[in-house]
Design an enzyme around this catalytic site. Structure first.
Site, short mmCIF file in Angstrom:
data_model
loop_
_atom_site.label_atom_id
_atom_site.label_comp_id
_atom_site.label_asym_id
_atom_site.label_seq_id
_atom_site.Cartn_x
_atom_site.Cartn_y
_atom_site.Cartn_z
N ARG A 1 0.80 -1.22 0.00
CA ARG A 1 0.00 0.00 0.00
C ARG A 1 0.84 1.28 0.00
O ARG A 1 0.32 2.37 -0.26
CB ARG A 1 -0.97 0.00 1.20
CG ARG A 1 -2.16 -0.93 1.00
CD ARG A 1 -3.06 -0.95 2.21
NE ARG A 1 -2.51 -1.75 3.29
CZ ARG A 1 -3.07 -1.89 4.49
NH1 ARG A 1 -4.21 -1.29 4.75
NH2 ARG A 1 -2.51 -2.64 5.42
N ASN B 1 -7.28 -2.99 20.49
CA ASN B 1 -6.01 -3.71 20.43
C ASN B 1 -5.03 -3.00 19.52
O ASN B 1 -5.33 -2.70 18.36
CB ASN B 1 -6.27 -5.13 19.91
CG ASN B 1 -5.00 -5.93 19.77
OD1 ASN B 1 -4.07 -5.79 20.56
ND2 ASN B 1 -4.96 -6.79 18.76
#
Length: 453
Positions: A17, A172
């Site tokens: 990406r 998280n």
């Protein structure tokens, strides 16, 4: 006895990406690769050594992660089968029997040692797994940390969460601390019975609890857990880093008139009571002492500016520039590998390269030290209290003695003794009426060309 700790840094991603020819962990934040920021953070948390899990650009990533005083070993992850699989690429290091294992990521360069130390303390207090989480008002997309009676009972991915669980804002980060004595056993129990067929590190929470182990979570600032996947996120991380470092410097006594326009490098040092005007850029290796003034639109890299010295506006200091107390480099000047003595002045439109300028000397506008002959670079030495007239060229190697004068417009190719006057320019001649003749010739030539056309 101090607990031993291994940091496992996961840096094997393909970085697709980023749309880049190099691994994303090699992209710089504040002038150095983001992986180096991560190594610095874990080093500050008291780790004994680093196991670096690499993939793409393995050699370059390993080199970028190398830090003085930190032992870094690299382990190649041949296949990409999830975070649990990635950690086990460092099996050899984990098997050495550390007290603590810290698992972190090479693309989270804003992390600091605080949360890492808190996670290690959790292990010391009896937990076998400590997950690092962060609170956010934008939890969409993150796994939620579900806590009951002080223990972490699960990390629930959003697609599997109930409405009540989706309302949880403690998320998280992916960072985790593991009991080093149990790490290999716990990691080997991770399965891949999921839609992607991958081994997820987050499964350790339920695995450890099923074995009767204590699992807890600690909190970290959301900004510190910002990860990088593309160029837009890289720019956000750079902005966060710069804001944090500017604030630290201002609280330590540095004045920045428009801090949002000042850009620092990872190792920039600025002393108390220094003044930094708007639109100043510091490259790596810049040291600014107390009381120095850096005027607007200056660029400083690999340079030292001493107490009460001034730079700019619109000045450039390149590597090796060293300005003594009270010296000055003014507007549209450049100094490269040049030392200015106390009180020396290079006021405007001047290049000082591979040179020594003595205390109290004045360098006139437009002066150039001609340090390069196309093959070699040579040094110019200017003594104390010398005066170099405007628009002079000093052809190195050359020495200008203490108290010497160089007349404006001179080209100096030989040494000038102390207290001597040097003139190195052609004698001026005056031809009365010649300007009129030249104009008449030019006009006649122009008219002839016009008629011919």
């Amino acid at each position: 006895m101090e607990r031993t700790c291994l940091a496992v840094i996961l840096a094997a991603g393909d970085s697709t990406r980023m749309k880049s020819s190099k691994s994303k962990v090699l992209h710089p934040v504040a002038g150095r690769p983001m992986i180096a920021h991560v190594v610095e953070a874990v080093a500050s948390a008291g780790i004994s050594s680093v196991a670096l899990v690499v993939g793409r650009d393995a050699e370059a990533v390993s080199k970028a992660a190398s830090t003085d005083g930190v032992g870094v070993e690299s382990y190649l992850q041949q296949q990409r089968l999830g975070t649990g699989h990635a950690v086990l690429a460092a099996r050899e290091a984990i098997a050495r029997g550390y007290d603590d294992i810290l698992v972190t990521y090479g693309d989270v360069p804003l992390q600091t040692d605080g949360p890492l130390k808190a996670a290690r303390q959790g292990l010391a207090d009896g937990s076998d797994i400590v997950v690092i989480g962060f609170h956010t008002d934008r939890p969409t997309g993150y796994g939620r940390l579900l806590v009951k009676d002080g223990e972490l009972i699960a990390i629930r991915e959003e697609k599997d969460a109930t409405d009540a669980e989706r309302a949880v804002t403690w998320c998280n980060s992916g960072l985790m601390a593991i009991n080093g004595r149990k790490a290999l056993d716990l990691l080997s129990r991770i399965g891949n019975a999921n839609a992607k067929g991958e081994f997820y590190l987050t499964d350790l929470v339920e695995i450890a609890r099923s074995l009767g182990s204590r699992v807890t979570a600690v909190d970290a600032p959301e900004i510190e857990m910002t990860g990088c996947n593309n160029r837009a996120e890289l720019a956000v991380i750079e902005r966060f880093w710069q804001e944090r470092r500017r604030r630290e410097m201002m609280l330590a006594g540095v004045t920045m008139i428009a801090p949002e326009t000042v850009f620092l490098s990872y190792d920039t040092v600025i002393g108390q009571d220094a003044l930094i005007e708007p639109n100043v850029v510091f490259g790596p290796g810049a040291v600014i002492d107390s009381g120095a003034v850096i005027h607007a639109f200056s660029h400083i890299e690999g340079a030292h500016v001493s107490e009460s010295a001034t730079v700019g506006p619109f000045a450039r200091l390149r590597p090796g520039a060293d300005l003594a107390n009270g010296s000055k480099v003014g507007n549209f000047c450049e100094v490269k590998n040049g030392r200015l003595g106390e009180g020396a002045k290079v006021n405007h439109l001047t290049y000082i390269g591979d040179a020594v300028v003595g205390a109290g000397s004045n360098i006139g506008a437009g002066t150039i030290t001609c340090n390069y002959d196309g093959v070699n670079k040579s040094e110019t030495v200017i003594g104390e209290n010398a005066f170099i007239g405007s628009n002079s060229s000093l052809v190195a190697p050359v020495t200008i003695g203490d108290g010497a004068y160089v007349g404006s417009g001179s080209v100096i190719t030989a040494d000038v003794p102390a207290d001597a006057l040097a003139l190195g320019r052609a004698r001026q001649e005056i031809k009365p009426g010649r300007a009129t003749l030249l104009r008449e010739r030019a006009l006649a030539s122009k008219a002839a060309k016009k008629a011919k056309a």
